[in-house]
Design a protein around this motif. Structure first.
Motif, PDB file in Angstrom:
ATOM      1  N   ASP A 239       0.890  -1.171  -0.106  1.00 48.11           N
ATOM      2  CA  ASP A 239      -0.076  -0.017   0.042  1.00 48.11           C
ATOM      3  C   ASP A 239       1.025   1.280  -0.174  1.00 48.11           C
ATOM      4  O   ASP A 239       0.578   2.361  -0.707  1.00 48.11           O
ATOM      5  CB  ASP A 239      -0.895  -0.015   1.316  1.00 48.11           C
ATOM      6  CG  ASP A 239      -2.214  -1.028   1.152  1.00 48.11           C
ATOM      7  OD1 ASP A 239      -2.280  -1.609  -0.049  1.00 48.11           O
ATOM      8  OD2 ASP A 239      -2.625  -1.342   1.952  1.00 48.11           O
ATOM      9  N   ARG A 240       1.835   1.156   0.792  1.00 52.20           N
ATOM     10  CA  ARG A 240       2.998   2.330   0.877  1.00 52.20           C
ATOM     11  C   ARG A 240       3.382   2.499  -0.498  1.00 52.20           C
ATOM     12  O   ARG A 240       3.480   3.798  -0.963  1.00 52.20           O
ATOM     13  CB  ARG A 240       3.811   2.219   1.982  1.00 52.20           C
ATOM     14  CG  ARG A 240       4.910   3.422   1.835  1.00 52.20           C
ATOM     15  CD  ARG A 240       5.675   3.056   3.276  1.00 52.20           C
ATOM     16  NE  ARG A 240       6.595   1.907   3.091  1.00 52.20           N
ATOM     17  CZ  ARG A 240       7.923   2.064   2.857  1.00 52.20           C
ATOM     18  NH1 ARG A 240       8.363   3.215   2.212  1.00 52.20           N
ATOM     19  NH2 ARG A 240       8.447   1.025   2.653  1.00 52.20           N
ATOM     20  N   TYR A 241       3.952   1.745  -1.196  1.00 53.31           N
ATOM     21  CA  TYR A 241       4.336   1.674  -2.486  1.00 53.31           C
ATOM     22  C   TYR A 241       3.420   2.355  -3.531  1.00 53.31           C
ATOM     23  O   TYR A 241       3.814   3.201  -4.510  1.00 53.31           O
ATOM     24  CB  TYR A 241       4.979   0.518  -3.027  1.00 53.31           C
ATOM     25  CG  TYR A 241       6.211  -0.117  -2.197  1.00 53.31           C
ATOM     26  CD1 TYR A 241       7.140   0.838  -1.710  1.00 53.31           C
ATOM     27  CD2 TYR A 241       6.436  -1.364  -2.235  1.00 53.31           C
ATOM     28  CE1 TYR A 241       8.167   0.316  -0.821  1.00 53.31           C
ATOM     29  CE2 TYR A 241       7.494  -1.826  -1.350  1.00 53.31           C
ATOM     30  CZ  TYR A 241       8.373  -1.036  -0.681  1.00 53.31           C
ATOM     31  OH  TYR A 241       9.528  -1.403   0.073  1.00 53.31           O
ATOM     32  N   ALA A 242       2.107   1.847  -3.338  1.00 52.36           N
ATOM     33  CA  ALA A 242       1.185   2.212  -4.250  1.00 52.36           C
ATOM     34  C   ALA A 242       0.890   3.851  -4.040  1.00 52.36           C
ATOM     35  O   ALA A 242       0.808   4.667  -5.271  1.00 52.36           O
ATOM     36  CB  ALA A 242      -0.134   1.516  -4.020  1.00 52.36           C
ATOM     37  N   ARG A 243       1.102   4.506  -2.910  1.00 54.58           N
ATOM     38  CA  ARG A 243       1.102   5.809  -2.724  1.00 54.58           C
ATOM     39  C   ARG A 243       2.199   6.428  -3.272  1.00 54.58           C
ATOM     40  O   ARG A 243       1.864   7.562  -3.667  1.00 54.58           O
ATOM     41  CB  ARG A 243       0.888   6.124  -1.138  1.00 54.58           C
ATOM     42  CG  ARG A 243      -0.220   5.611  -0.330  1.00 54.58           C
ATOM     43  CD  ARG A 243      -1.704   6.058  -0.757  1.00 54.58           C
ATOM     44  NE  ARG A 243      -2.840   5.508  -0.104  1.00 54.58           N
ATOM     45  CZ  ARG A 243      -3.216   5.807   1.292  1.00 54.58           C
ATOM     46  NH1 ARG A 243      -2.638   6.810   1.763  1.00 54.58           N
ATOM     47  NH2 ARG A 243      -4.337   5.277   1.806  1.00 54.58           N
TER      48      ARG A 243
END
Length: 550
Positions: free
Chosen positions: A361-365
């Motif tokens: 999720d962090r990489y997607a953000r």
């Protein structure tokens, strides 16, 4: 009777509001903004600090300022004046940094040329920009010689190193003839043109985006604030300075009184070595740079103790690349912009709650294009047809538009393209995105005819035009294909003439290599009938799907 506030531009005299009357611009309270003043300030504030490291060369800020004043003086003595164009064809060397300050000091226009282009395009740029001077570094001499041979107008050539170019003036000799105390004046108007940067866009001939002194000054400050540059920062030049004037970082680094480390060629072993040797804290680049560092063999890596901030533009890096970069000691920041926006226009700002997210999720953000730099007035995602903002729901797709002082003045000599690009009071990027509730934008698709490979824009129309010259080709369509190394690469779909002998993939690639800059050459070739609509229009969306499946 209540007085009505008046515009600052209203003439002096009766009727002016009391907050305007007698409160006028004077030399004490108004000076046109120019990035050249950033160097004057740095030389006065930290004259002994190392400004530039280029191999074994070291220049302090005092040294850099003197050399820039000498160059400005010497060019003026050769007849270069206000709004004359000075082109430069060079890798990331000291002289490229000097040109970014000396030419603005004159009120002339700097034209950094892409060293990866073909001679014909270089010649077009020199002619279209009406270059009075061409500064050439020895490595680029063969390219310059071929371009100059196609040029009708006379150009004063200045040689950095041994170029072998006839009649060239040695760069250092030119500087020796200049005045180290040259009293440069800068622009009379901060809207005055400062830089000319050519971008291929979606049509054959390049378009020349024009920057102003005001825009460059503000972009320098915006970059410095956004990227956290300080007097203790060491900025490594992994990004070509010819690309959007190095995203305006020659000026941003000097604004912060930071040290710039030159790098001629992007090589992982050299990057790791320079990071460790000079304590590099910041670098920028296209996704290919991160990919090269992340996949570098252990033998090419040199350990370093500091955390290095790494800004990446173009396609968002994959989660695998981000994870590897973090493990190697880099902090990745995703930027978005264009030549038309002086480089970075938006930044993906990490939020405190991201620490609680899973890595996925962090990489997607982190892959989002983010929010405007402090010096950009606004970014929006709008309906391409009506111009109305799309809902900030992360689902509705629209076109990214930008507005502010760090948007180009327009395209040189191309009013139609300028009007289209700046339609409705916004710069139309042509990139399709969604708008999230937190205000960040996220690209979902790129302008259909643009392929972005290793940070370079490739016009599919230009490549198709070359392919159609092949005697066996009847129809050609070029689309982007995902590329693990370059982000995207050109994929050519060819429909051959009836009865023609079908060439091999390598024969087609060789044909293109003789007629295009190397990075524009298709890496994949597919033969067969092209999908078309009932009116005969090629269905590129079908080909994009096929290219992704290859």
């Amino acid at each position: 009777m209540t007085e009505t506030p008046q515009s600052p531009a209203r003439p002096e005299g009766a009727g002016r509001h009391r907050f305007e009357s007698g409160l006028d611009r004077t030399p004490a309270n108004y000076v046109p903004l120019t990035p050249a003043s950033l160097l004057a300030r740095a030389a006065a504030a930290v004259p002994g600090r190392v400004a530039v490291i280029d191999g074994d060369r070291r220049l302090t800020y005092a040294d850099l300022y003197v050399r820039c004043r000498r160059l400005a003086s010497a060019l003026a003595a050769r007849g270069v004046g206000t709004l004359d164009t000075v082109a430069i064809l060079a890798p990331n060397v000291t002289e490229m940094i000097e040109a970014h300050f000396a030419v603005p000091m004159l009120g002339a226009v700097l034209n950094p040329l892409n060293t990866r282009l073909d001679p014909a395009t270089i010649a077009f740029s020199l002619a279209h920009g009406d270059a009075r001077v061409l500064i050439v570094e020895a490595e680029c001499a063969p390219l310059a010689a071929r371009a100059l041979a196609d040029l009708a107008q006379p150009v004063l050539v200045v040689a950095i190193g041994e170029t072998g170019l006839d009649g060239a003036i040695p760069y250092e000799a030119l500087l020796e003839a200049g005045d180290p105390d040259h009293a440069w004046a800068g622009p009379a108007d901060e809207w005055q043109s400062l830089c000319l940067l050519y971008t291929s866009g979606t049509t054959g001939d390049p378009k020349g985006a024009v920057y102003s002194h005001r825009g460059a000054y503000l972009q320098a400050l915006g970059n410095a604030v956004t990227f956290g540059l300080t007097a203790e920062s060491v900025y490594l030049w992994t990004l070509p300075m010819f690309h959007c004037s190095g995203w305006s970082y020659p000026w941003a680094s000097v604004a912060a009184c930071a040290t710039q480390v030159c790098l001629r060629k992007v090589e992982p072993s050299a990057i790791f070595r320079l990071i460790a040797r000079h304590g590099v804290t910041h670098l920028c680049g296209a996704p290919i740079v991160l990919s090269m560092l992340a996949h570098a063999p252990a033998s090419d890596r040199t350990a370093f103790p500091q955390r290095v901030r790494c800004a990446v533009g173009g396609a968002a890096p994959s989660s695998t690349i981000i994870r590897t970069m973090e493990e190697l000691g880099f902090q990745v920041t995703h930027l978005y912009g264009a030549t038309e926006s002086y480089g970075p226009a938006t930044v993906c700002l990490a939020q405190p709650d991201w620490a609680e997210l899973s890595d996925a999720d962090r990489y997607a953000r982190m892959a989002r294009q983010g929010v405007p730099l402090a010096t950009l007035e606004a970014v929006a995602v709008v309906d391409p047809a009506g111009g109305e903002p799309v809902p900030r729901d992360g689902a509705a797709v629209g076109e990214i538009v930008l507005r502010g002082n760090t948007v180009m003045k327009g395209y040189l000599g191309n009013p139609d393209a300028t009007e289209r690009a700046l339609d409705g009071g916004w710069y139309r990027t042509g990139d399709l995105a969604v708008w999230h509730p937190d205000g960040s934008v996220e690209i979902k698709d790129r302008a259909k005819d643009i392929i972005i490979s290793g940070g370079e824009n490739i016009s599919s129309l230009e490549v198709e035009e070359v392919l159609m010259r092949h005697p066996a080709v009847m129809l050609a369509a070029v689309v982007a294909r995902p590329d693990a190394t370059w982000g995207e690469s050109p994929c050519a779909f060819l429909e051959m003439k009836p009865g023609a002998m079908i060439p091999s993939d390598q024969e087609v690639i060789a044909f293109c290599r003789d007629r295009l800059a190397r990075f524009k050459v298709p890496k994949t070739v597919v033969f067969g009938a092209l999908p078309k609509t009932s009116t005969g229009k090629i269905q590129k969306f079908v080909l994009r799907d096929q290219a992704r499946a290859l």
